[in-house]
Scaffold this active site. Structure first.
Site, mmCIF file in Angstrom:
data_model
loop_
_atom_site.group_PDB
_atom_site.id
_atom_site.type_symbol
_atom_site.label_atom_id
_atom_site.label_comp_id
_atom_site.label_asym_id
_atom_site.label_seq_id
_atom_site.Cartn_x
_atom_site.Cartn_y
_atom_site.Cartn_z
ATOM 1 N N SER A 41 0.399 -3.894 -8.991
ATOM 2 C CA SER A 41 1.119 -5.223 -8.858
ATOM 3 C C SER A 41 2.171 -5.395 -9.861
ATOM 4 O O SER A 41 3.082 -5.782 -9.462
ATOM 5 C CB SER A 41 -0.219 -6.398 -8.806
ATOM 6 O OG SER A 41 -1.000 -6.410 -7.870
ATOM 7 N N ARG B 30 6.253 -5.196 -8.563
ATOM 8 C CA ARG B 30 7.029 -6.243 -9.118
ATOM 9 C C ARG B 30 8.181 -6.052 -9.970
ATOM 10 O O ARG B 30 9.482 -6.273 -9.652
ATOM 11 C CB ARG B 30 6.195 -7.562 -9.665
ATOM 12 C CG ARG B 30 5.388 -8.359 -8.529
ATOM 13 C CD ARG B 30 4.542 -9.415 -9.273
ATOM 14 N NE ARG B 30 3.900 -10.112 -8.553
ATOM 15 C CZ ARG B 30 2.682 -9.776 -7.643
ATOM 16 N NH1 ARG B 30 2.390 -8.516 -7.605
ATOM 17 N NH2 ARG B 30 2.152 -10.514 -6.692
ATOM 18 N N ARG C 36 -1.824 -5.895 9.833
ATOM 19 C CA ARG C 36 -1.970 -6.655 8.751
ATOM 20 C C ARG C 36 -0.904 -7.550 8.856
ATOM 21 O O ARG C 36 0.221 -7.403 9.353
ATOM 22 C CB ARG C 36 -1.744 -5.881 7.401
ATOM 23 C CG ARG C 36 -2.948 -4.778 7.004
ATOM 24 C CD ARG C 36 -2.916 -4.104 5.814
ATOM 25 N NE ARG C 36 -3.065 -5.211 4.668
ATOM 26 C CZ ARG C 36 -2.835 -4.954 3.491
ATOM 27 N NH1 ARG C 36 -2.549 -3.841 2.800
ATOM 28 N NH2 ARG C 36 -3.363 -5.962 2.447
ATOM 29 N N SER D 1 -2.455 -14.787 2.673
ATOM 30 C CA SER D 1 -2.101 -13.617 1.674
ATOM 31 C C SER D 1 -1.196 -14.568 0.984
ATOM 32 O O SER D 1 -0.254 -15.124 1.278
ATOM 33 C CB SER D 1 -1.221 -12.386 2.332
ATOM 34 O OG SER D 1 -0.904 -11.816 1.157
ATOM 35 N N SER D 2 -1.465 -14.399 -0.539
ATOM 36 C CA SER D 2 -0.533 -15.021 -1.631
ATOM 37 C C SER D 2 0.614 -14.009 -1.565
ATOM 38 O O SER D 2 1.625 -14.755 -1.932
ATOM 39 C CB SER D 2 -1.217 -14.747 -2.611
ATOM 40 O OG SER D 2 -1.445 -13.368 -3.165
ATOM 41 N N GLU E 198 -9.648 -9.076 -4.121
ATOM 42 C CA GLU E 198 -9.594 -7.520 -4.142
ATOM 43 C C GLU E 198 -10.820 -6.874 -5.218
ATOM 44 O O GLU E 198 -10.853 -5.696 -4.962
ATOM 45 C CB GLU E 198 -8.086 -7.233 -4.856
ATOM 46 C CG GLU E 198 -7.796 -7.317 -6.418
ATOM 47 C CD GLU E 198 -6.501 -6.977 -6.810
ATOM 48 O OE1 GLU E 198 -5.640 -6.520 -5.836
ATOM 49 O OE2 GLU E 198 -6.153 -7.100 -7.855
ATOM 50 N N HIS F 76 -7.022 -7.173 4.550
ATOM 51 C CA HIS F 76 -6.718 -6.337 3.514
ATOM 52 C C HIS F 76 -6.614 -4.870 4.352
ATOM 53 O O HIS F 76 -6.498 -4.719 5.444
ATOM 54 C CB HIS F 76 -7.665 -6.087 2.444
ATOM 55 C CG HIS F 76 -7.226 -7.259 1.296
ATOM 56 N ND1 HIS F 76 -8.208 -7.641 0.421
ATOM 57 C CD2 HIS F 76 -6.411 -8.453 1.551
ATOM 58 C CE1 HIS F 76 -7.577 -8.543 -0.491
ATOM 59 N NE2 HIS F 76 -6.532 -8.889 0.282
ATOM 60 N N ARG G 71 -12.563 -5.840 5.497
ATOM 61 C CA ARG G 71 -13.254 -5.377 4.094
ATOM 62 C C ARG G 71 -14.873 -6.075 4.314
ATOM 63 O O ARG G 71 -15.690 -5.332 3.840
ATOM 64 C CB ARG G 71 -12.715 -5.908 2.749
ATOM 65 C CG ARG G 71 -11.698 -4.682 2.189
ATOM 66 C CD ARG G 71 -11.188 -5.194 1.149
ATOM 67 N NE ARG G 71 -10.261 -3.981 0.582
ATOM 68 C CZ ARG G 71 -9.223 -4.224 -0.051
ATOM 69 N NH1 ARG G 71 -9.023 -5.408 -0.785
ATOM 70 N NH2 ARG G 71 -8.433 -3.272 -0.600
ATOM 71 N N LYS H 187 -4.115 5.628 -3.146
ATOM 72 C CA LYS H 187 -2.908 4.251 -2.911
ATOM 73 C C LYS H 187 -2.666 3.924 -4.388
ATOM 74 O O LYS H 187 -1.449 3.456 -4.249
ATOM 75 C CB LYS H 187 -3.970 3.453 -2.098
ATOM 76 C CG LYS H 187 -2.977 2.097 -1.875
ATOM 77 C CD LYS H 187 -4.106 1.363 -0.812
ATOM 78 C CE LYS H 187 -3.091 0.398 0.059
ATOM 79 N NZ LYS H 187 -2.622 -0.936 -0.815
#
Ligand SMILES: O=C(O)C1=C[C@@H](OP(=O)(O)O)[C@@H](O)[C@H](O)C1
Ligand SMILES: C=C(OP(=O)(O)O)C(=O)O
Length: 432
Positions: A30, A34, A125, A169-170, A313, A340, A344, A410
């Protein structure tokens, strides 16, 4: 939800006696992604130090390069030089939510047509809210609300006010904020809907924008305003990925041993920091010192009643650990993790249940009751965190075979070799 059968399932190594390990983990996905996005729209070159080298971050580097940035990924420190976004391009999102959500608002600044697609499951997604928001901010986006789609940039974006439902989703909010300073009117994002999940990730976005000199107002919990202006070039040192610390800390918890993760930050916006509290509730001790975070497992692992809405997560590894606990567990507030890398909740219920766990799937979570687990194949559905869940159970139970363990690439290079090496080197592995 389809199982992936690319190679023989991997026999997960056991931890037969208490582990005693110290690990250095790769960087945060993350934070790396970013930092790459902000560097690509900054007013000069920036360095992303100790960047995570994994599928998701390589896809992000590839996307920004396709748009016209120069991203040097040869060493441990990645140098990003912003370039003119002056061409048509194709972006492969793979299965990376951060690429599919964060790159379109940046592509909107280009002079050109940018085509987005990704892995088969990526087409399921959610992304529609971001695309609709871009349209309402004046960007030409092809019809539809899923991959594949096309963003046709006119070299400028009007920006301004937009209302979205970010309950899925944020990343919808983070996406608009990350590029927003470069829009003529900035961006004013209001959320209207059920509560936004994964809020620490929005805090991470806001904190990093501010580090780049961008003015952000997040005083109202449902509204974020980014003022128009330049994004200053800035170097970042990437922290270890605390969410990916989950399976390693779980080894301490399930074996009654100790694991230290080096360089655990004392202050962080990473959701994975919540592992300290979660593992403590399960009966572990968690001590933060100059050596890092040391988790020591208890004699008997306790079940927990937890709302994981902010840290969804972490759910796969936490659920795997709870399947090994002595008491009942209820994990709540995580309906969104059905969107996700795979559904999940369904995947965990099916795969933990397949190994004998007493698990019940709810609309927004899972409950588990103590049971004796047995070996078998643990399906991973191209989901790195399902593979983490599988190896956690496999460390405690004989004969667990983890399908497609390579899917961990990933967010973690060579995970399986690293994991196996640790268990071999520890007294736990030698005793086995
Ligand atoms: O912004 C980010 O870097 C992330 C936000 C969260 O997404 P959701 O809000 O979709 O849960 C998290 O689960 C994901 O792993 C990474
Ligand atoms: C949800 C996750 O990833 P993504 O960034 O693809 O959304 C995750 O890593 O758990």
């Amino acid at each position: 939800m389809q199982r992936v059968t690319t190679s023989s399932p991997w026999p997960a190594p056991r931890a037969r006696t208490p582990v005693d390990l110290t690990v250095t983990l790769p960087g945060s996905k993350s934070l790396t992604n970013r930092a790459l996005v902000l560097a690509a729209i900054a007013d000069g070159p920036s360095v992303v130090r100790r960047a995570l080298r994994s599928r998701d971050t390589s896809l992000m580097a590839g996307a920004l390069t396709a748009l016209g940035s120069h991203v040097e990924t040869g060493g441990e420190d990645w140098v990003v030089t912003p370039g003119p976004f002056d061409r048509d391009a194709a972006v492969d999102c793979g299965l990376a939510g951060t690429v599919m959500r964060f790159v379109p608002p940046v592509a909107a600044l280009a002079h050109g047509s940018i085509d987005f697609d990704g892995d088969a499951h990526m087409r399921n997604r959610p992304i529609g809210e971001v695309l609709a928001a871009l349209r309402s901010l004046g960007v030409a986006v092809s019809d539809g609300d899923r991959l594949p789609f096309r963003v046709t940039g006119a070299g400028r974006v009007r920006g301004g006010r937009v209302v979205i439902d970010a309950s899925a989703s944020s990343q919808f909010v983070s996406a608009l904020l990350l590029a927003g300073a470069r829009y003529e009117q900035g961006v004013d994002v209001r959320h209207d809907g059920k509560p936004v999940p994964s809020l620490p990730h929005i805090d991470m976005t806001v904190a990093m924008l501010r580090e780049h000199g961008v003015e952000v107002d997040d005083a109202d919990p449902h509204r974020w305003t980014v003022a128009p202006g330049p994004v200053a070039a800035r170097d970042h040192l990437i922290e270890p990925d605390l969410s990916n610390a989950g399976p390693f800390l779980a080894l301490a918890a399930l074996s009654g041993g100790s694991v230290t993760v080096r360089d655990w930050p004392r202050h962080t916006t990473q959701a994975g920091d919540a592992l300290r509290g979660i593992l403590t509730e399960m009966g572990c001790s968690a001590d933060l010192s100059d050596a890092g975070l040391t988790v020591t497992g208890p004699d008997r692992l306790q079940g927990v009643d937890l709302d994981l809405h902010d840290v969804g997560e972490l759910a796969p590894v936490v659920a795997a650990l709870c399947a090994l606990a002595d008491g009942p567990t209820h994990l709540r507030g995580i309906a969104h993790i059905r969107g996700h890398e795979t559904d999940r909740l369904a995947a965990l219920a099916t795969e933990l249940g397949g190994l004998g766990a007493d698990v019940t799937e709810h609309d927004d979570g899972l409950s588990l009751r103590p049971a004796t687990l047995h070996g078998g194949v643990f399906g991973t559905y191209a989901d790195h965190r399902m593979a983490h869940a599988g190896v956690v159970v496999g460390a405690a139970v004989d004969g667990v075979l983890v399908e497609d363990v390579a899917t961990t690439a990933k967010t973690f290079p060579d995970f399986a070799a690293f994991w196996a090496g640790l268990l071999e080197e520890s007294p736990a592995g030698r005793a086995g």
